[in-house]
Design a protein around this motif. Structure first.
Motif, short mmCIF file in Angstrom:
data_model
loop_
_atom_site.label_atom_id
_atom_site.label_comp_id
_atom_site.label_asym_id
_atom_site.label_seq_id
_atom_site.Cartn_x
_atom_site.Cartn_y
_atom_site.Cartn_z
N THR A 29 22.80 -1.98 -127.33
CA THR A 29 22.02 -0.83 -127.77
C THR A 29 23.04 0.15 -128.36
OG1 THR A 29 22.14 0.79 -125.96
CG2 THR A 29 20.69 -1.12 -125.60
N PRO A 30 22.59 1.09 -129.20
CA PRO A 30 23.56 1.99 -129.82
C PRO A 30 24.38 2.80 -128.82
CG PRO A 30 21.45 2.10 -130.96
CD PRO A 30 21.23 1.27 -129.73
N SER A 31 23.83 3.03 -127.61
CA SER A 31 24.55 3.86 -126.63
C SER A 31 25.30 3.02 -125.59
CB SER A 31 23.58 4.81 -125.93
OG SER A 31 22.52 4.09 -125.36
N GLY A 32 25.45 1.72 -125.84
CA GLY A 32 26.17 0.85 -124.91
C GLY A 32 25.35 -0.39 -124.59
N PHE A 33 25.89 -1.28 -123.74
CA PHE A 33 25.09 -2.43 -123.31
C PHE A 33 23.86 -1.93 -122.56
CE2 PHE A 33 29.14 -5.18 -122.96
CZ PHE A 33 28.95 -5.68 -124.24
N ARG A 34 22.77 -2.68 -122.66
CA ARG A 34 21.59 -2.32 -121.89
C ARG A 34 21.96 -2.28 -120.40
NH1 ARG A 34 15.68 -5.35 -121.23
NH2 ARG A 34 14.58 -3.47 -120.58
N TRP A 35 21.50 -1.28 -119.72
CA TRP A 35 21.72 -1.00 -118.29
C TRP A 35 23.09 -0.38 -117.99
CZ3 TRP A 35 17.09 -1.17 -116.63
CH2 TRP A 35 16.22 -2.21 -116.97
N ASP A 36 23.98 -0.27 -118.97
CA ASP A 36 25.32 0.23 -118.65
C ASP A 36 25.32 1.74 -118.46
OD1 ASP A 36 28.16 -0.43 -118.35
OD2 ASP A 36 28.44 0.87 -120.08
N ARG A 37 25.81 2.18 -117.31
CA ARG A 37 25.91 3.61 -116.97
C ARG A 37 24.59 4.36 -117.21
NH1 ARG A 37 31.10 1.22 -118.62
NH2 ARG A 37 32.66 2.16 -117.28
N ASN A 38 23.48 3.70 -116.84
CA ASN A 38 22.18 4.38 -116.92
C ASN A 38 21.97 5.33 -115.76
OD1 ASN A 38 21.77 2.56 -119.01
ND2 ASN A 38 19.68 2.10 -118.45
N TRP A 39 22.67 5.08 -114.64
CA TRP A 39 22.50 5.90 -113.44
C TRP A 39 23.80 6.63 -113.09
CZ3 TRP A 39 19.96 1.28 -114.02
CH2 TRP A 39 18.58 1.27 -113.78
N LEU A 40 23.61 7.71 -112.35
CA LEU A 40 24.72 8.58 -111.98
C LEU A 40 24.45 9.14 -110.58
CD1 LEU A 40 27.18 10.13 -113.34
CD2 LEU A 40 25.52 11.90 -113.95
N ILE A 41 25.49 9.26 -109.78
CA ILE A 41 25.36 9.92 -108.47
C ILE A 41 25.89 11.33 -108.63
CG2 ILE A 41 25.93 9.78 -106.02
CD1 ILE A 41 26.85 6.78 -106.87
N VAL A 42 25.09 12.31 -108.22
CA VAL A 42 25.49 13.71 -108.41
C VAL A 42 25.52 14.46 -107.08
CG1 VAL A 42 24.62 13.83 -110.79
CG2 VAL A 42 23.10 14.48 -108.90
N ASN A 43 26.27 15.55 -107.04
CA ASN A 43 26.33 16.39 -105.84
C ASN A 43 25.19 17.41 -105.87
OD1 ASN A 43 27.10 18.50 -107.54
ND2 ASN A 43 29.24 18.48 -106.92
N TYR A 44 25.20 18.34 -104.90
CA TYR A 44 24.08 19.28 -104.79
C TYR A 44 23.98 20.22 -106.00
CZ TYR A 44 27.39 22.94 -103.46
OH TYR A 44 28.42 23.85 -103.48
N LYS A 45 25.07 20.32 -106.77
CA LYS A 45 25.02 21.15 -107.98
C LYS A 45 24.66 20.34 -109.22
CE LYS A 45 28.52 24.60 -106.74
NZ LYS A 45 29.94 24.95 -106.91
N GLY A 46 24.43 19.03 -109.04
CA GLY A 46 24.11 18.19 -110.19
C GLY A 46 25.32 17.65 -110.93
N ARG A 47 26.54 17.90 -110.38
CA ARG A 47 27.76 17.40 -111.02
C ARG A 47 27.99 15.94 -110.65
NH1 ARG A 47 30.27 19.02 -115.18
NH2 ARG A 47 32.26 18.18 -114.58
N ALA A 48 28.46 15.17 -111.61
CA ALA A 48 28.71 13.74 -111.38
C ALA A 48 29.82 13.52 -110.36
CB ALA A 48 29.10 13.09 -112.69
N TYR A 49 29.57 12.58 -109.45
CA TYR A 49 30.66 12.06 -108.60
C TYR A 49 31.35 10.94 -109.37
CZ TYR A 49 28.97 14.22 -104.23
OH TYR A 49 28.62 15.09 -103.24
N THR A 50 32.68 10.89 -109.33
CA THR A 50 33.41 9.76 -109.90
C THR A 50 34.37 9.21 -108.85
OG1 THR A 50 35.30 11.04 -110.70
CG2 THR A 50 33.39 10.88 -112.18
N GLN A 51 34.93 8.04 -109.13
CA GLN A 51 35.87 7.43 -108.18
C GLN A 51 37.12 8.28 -107.99
OE1 GLN A 51 36.98 3.37 -108.83
NE2 GLN A 51 34.87 2.68 -109.04
N ARG A 52 37.44 9.12 -108.98
CA ARG A 52 38.63 9.96 -108.83
C ARG A 52 38.49 10.87 -107.61
NH1 ARG A 52 37.05 9.53 -113.91
NH2 ARG A 52 38.48 9.03 -115.59
#
Length: 267
Positions: A29-52
């Motif tokens: 798809t133009p924005s990446g493979f289908r299903w790739d990075r469609n979901w995100l885990i966020v904290n109480y402020k809506g900021r993304a959690y990352t492995q860092r």
């Protein structure tokens, strides 16, 4: 014209920062493979959690129905993503689009609204991470996330870091591992397209390649703290008509254009 390398593996990461799925074919798809990075885990402020920040995310496994990677497949009410982690019961998340909206979701420089996967998912991630968390899904119906226009004007991505596709070669991984005391697997670098058969760091020079009948543009080397490793890419001929927008393991890679040295590559 002979291919300079071939596709050795393809990876899709449905939830940003969680484990990837190795697939034999992936739908473009133009924005990446289908299903790739469609979901995100966020904290109480809506900021993304990352492995860092939350290295435990690296232990979360994600499963999709096998047929989800076929071109014509659409989810039914009985289609689920299954999420597993050490010490946790499995979590089933329906692949039908949720109705609830989460406002104020942000990942790096982007913020907007997303679809909220609800209380059960929120409890599961909150328990696993030990802090308030929600699982949200990119809302392609209402939002777009442009990539840096300096490198790829007009292109978009979902929740990936910067660009829709990342390509790395086996040669580069082998060369890097010779310098390390403990060799690292390719999963550490989270590419979508892993290729074999070319010289180490050859991909750093590729500004335009063809896989199957699709043209990808190498737009920016991937910067990783102390090194550049991997080439960020966008799919160029996104207006391709008809079916078969798929690349497969084993597909040859043809280099259409390249720069003559890494110093000339966009970084």
């Amino acid at each position: 014209m002979e291919g300079v390398a071939k596709v050795a593996s393809l990876f899709v990461y449905p939830i940003k920062s969680c484990r990837g799925i190795s697939v034999s074919q992936a739908l473009l798809t133009p924005s990446g493979f289908r299903w790739d990075r469609n979901w995100l885990i966020v904290n109480y402020k809506g900021r993304a959690y990352t492995q860092r920040v939350e290295p435990k995310l690296a232990l979360i496994e994600v499963e999709l129905p096998k047929d989800a990677f076929l071109e014509d497949w659409e989810p039914t009410d009985n289609s689920y993503m299954v999420i597993k982690a050490p010490g946790m019961e499995g979590l089933k998340v329906s692949l039908s689009k949720p109705q609830e909206i989460a406002d104020g979701v942000s990942v790096w420089e982007w913020s907007g609204s997303a679809l909220d996967e609800g209380e059960e998912a929120s409890k599961w991630f909150t328990n696993y991470l030990g802090k308030p968390s929600r699982l949200v899904r990119f809302n392609a119906a209402s939002e777009t996330r442009p990539v840096d226009p300096e490198y790829a004007p007009g292109h978009t991505t979902m929740f990936s870091d910067l660009f829709p596709f990342m390509l790395i070669s086996q040669g580069s991984l082998d060369a890097l591992n010779k310098l390390l005391r403990e060799p690292v697997p390719i999963s550490r670098f989270r590419p979508n397209i892993f290729v074999d058969g070319c010289e180490p760091y050859a991909e750093d020079l590729w500004t335009e390649i063809r896989i199957n009948k699709f043209t990808f543009q190498g737009v920016k080397l991937c910067s990783r703290c102390k090194i550049y490793f991997g080439q960020n890419m966008v799919w160029k001929n996104t207006h391709t008509e008809g079916k078969g927008k798929i690349i497969k393991v084993g597909d040859p890679i043809f280099v259409l254009r390249k720069v003559s040295s890494a110093a000339e590559a966009a970084a």
